[in-house]
Design an enzyme around this catalytic site. Structure first.
Site, PDB file in Angstrom:
ATOM      1  N   TYR A 122      24.594 -36.247  66.275  1.00  0.00           N
ATOM      2  CA  TYR A 122      24.011 -35.520  65.144  1.00  0.00           C
ATOM      3  C   TYR A 122      25.111 -34.895  64.287  1.00  0.00           C
ATOM      4  O   TYR A 122      26.246 -34.716  64.731  1.00  0.00           O
ATOM      5  CB  TYR A 122      23.015 -34.451  65.611  1.00  0.00           C
ATOM      6  CG  TYR A 122      23.627 -33.236  66.260  1.00  0.00           C
ATOM      7  CD1 TYR A 122      23.909 -32.096  65.518  1.00  0.00           C
ATOM      8  CD2 TYR A 122      23.921 -33.222  67.624  1.00  0.00           C
ATOM      9  CE1 TYR A 122      24.475 -30.973  66.112  1.00  0.00           C
ATOM     10  CE2 TYR A 122      24.473 -32.104  68.233  1.00  0.00           C
ATOM     11  CZ  TYR A 122      24.753 -30.986  67.473  1.00  0.00           C
ATOM     12  OH  TYR A 122      25.304 -29.876  68.062  1.00  0.00           O
ATOM     13  N   CYS A 123      24.729 -34.584  63.047  1.00  0.00           N
ATOM     14  CA  CYS A 123      25.605 -33.870  62.112  1.00  0.00           C
ATOM     15  C   CYS A 123      24.747 -32.834  61.394  1.00  0.00           C
ATOM     16  O   CYS A 123      23.733 -32.394  61.928  1.00  0.00           O
ATOM     17  CB  CYS A 123      26.274 -34.849  61.143  1.00  0.00           C
ATOM     18  SG  CYS A 123      25.118 -35.675  60.030  1.00  0.00           S
ATOM     19  N   ARG A 124      25.088 -32.505  60.206  1.00  0.00           N
ATOM     20  CA  ARG A 124      24.335 -31.491  59.451  1.00  0.00           C
ATOM     21  C   ARG A 124      22.992 -32.044  58.964  1.00  0.00           C
ATOM     22  O   ARG A 124      21.953 -31.464  59.197  1.00  0.00           O
ATOM     23  CB  ARG A 124      25.165 -30.996  58.269  1.00  0.00           C
ATOM     24  CG  ARG A 124      24.498 -29.917  57.445  1.00  0.00           C
ATOM     25  CD  ARG A 124      25.406 -29.451  56.307  1.00  0.00           C
ATOM     26  NE  ARG A 124      24.683 -28.617  55.394  1.00  0.00           N
ATOM     27  CZ  ARG A 124      24.028 -29.067  54.322  1.00  0.00           C
ATOM     28  NH1 ARG A 124      24.030 -30.348  54.027  1.00  0.00           N
ATOM     29  NH2 ARG A 124      23.377 -28.226  53.539  1.00  0.00           N
TER      30      ARG A 124
END
Length: 128
Positions: free
Chosen positions: A89-91
Site C-alpha cells: 500500500y501507499c497513500r
C-alpha cells in the site's frame, strides 16, 4: 517483406504475454478484503511504499517501510520471500501499483495492492 509482419506479430505476442504474467500475480483489492487477508495470514509481508515521513505520520501495524521512490527499493524488497504473499500500500494506490508491478517483474508470485491506499484505509476506520 513477408518477414516484417511476422516479426511485428512475434514482438506483439511477447509484450502481451509478459503483461499478462505480471498482471496475474497482482490483485488490487478493497480495504475490507485487504484487512481480512492480512489478518488471516501468518506473519504477513506487509509493505508500505510511502516515504519515511509519510510512514511516521501513520501506518498499518507491522508494515515494513520501503520507499518506492528511494534508491534502494529493489535491493530491499529482495530480502522478502518471493513465494509468500506481499500486501502493498501507499497513500492513494498509485505508487503501490507501480511497486506491485516491479515486484511481479522481480518474481514475486502473489501481490495484493490496497485499492485507495492508506487514505482509503483510514477513511474506512480501519486500525492504523
Amino acid at each position: 517483406m513477408k518477414f516484417k509482419p511476422l516479426l511485428t506479430l512475434v514482438i506483439l505476442f511477447t509484450i502481451i504475454s509478459c503483461q499478462s504474467q505480471t498482471s496475474e500475480s497482482i490483485k488490487t483489492i478493497e480495504v475490507k478484503a485487504f484487512a481480512k487477508e492480512i489478518k488471516s495470514s501468518k506473519k504477513p509481508q506487509l509493505l508500505d511504499v510511502r516515504t519515511p515521513t509519510e510512514y511516521t505520520e501513520g501506518h498499518i501495524d507491522n508494515a515494513l517501510n520501503i520507499d518506492w521512490q528511494g534508491s534502494h527499493f529493489e535491493h530491499e524488497v529482495q530480502k522478502l520471500d518471493k513465494n509468500k504473499a506481499v500486501y502493498v500500500y501507499c497513500r492513494s494506490g498509485k505508487r503501490s501499483l507501480k511497486a506491485s508491478e516491479k515486484l511481479a517483474e522481480l518474481g514475486f508470485k502473489k501481490i495484493y495492492n490496497l485499492d485507495g491506499g492508506f487514505l482509503q484505509w483510514t477513511s474506512e476506520n480501519q486500525k492504523k
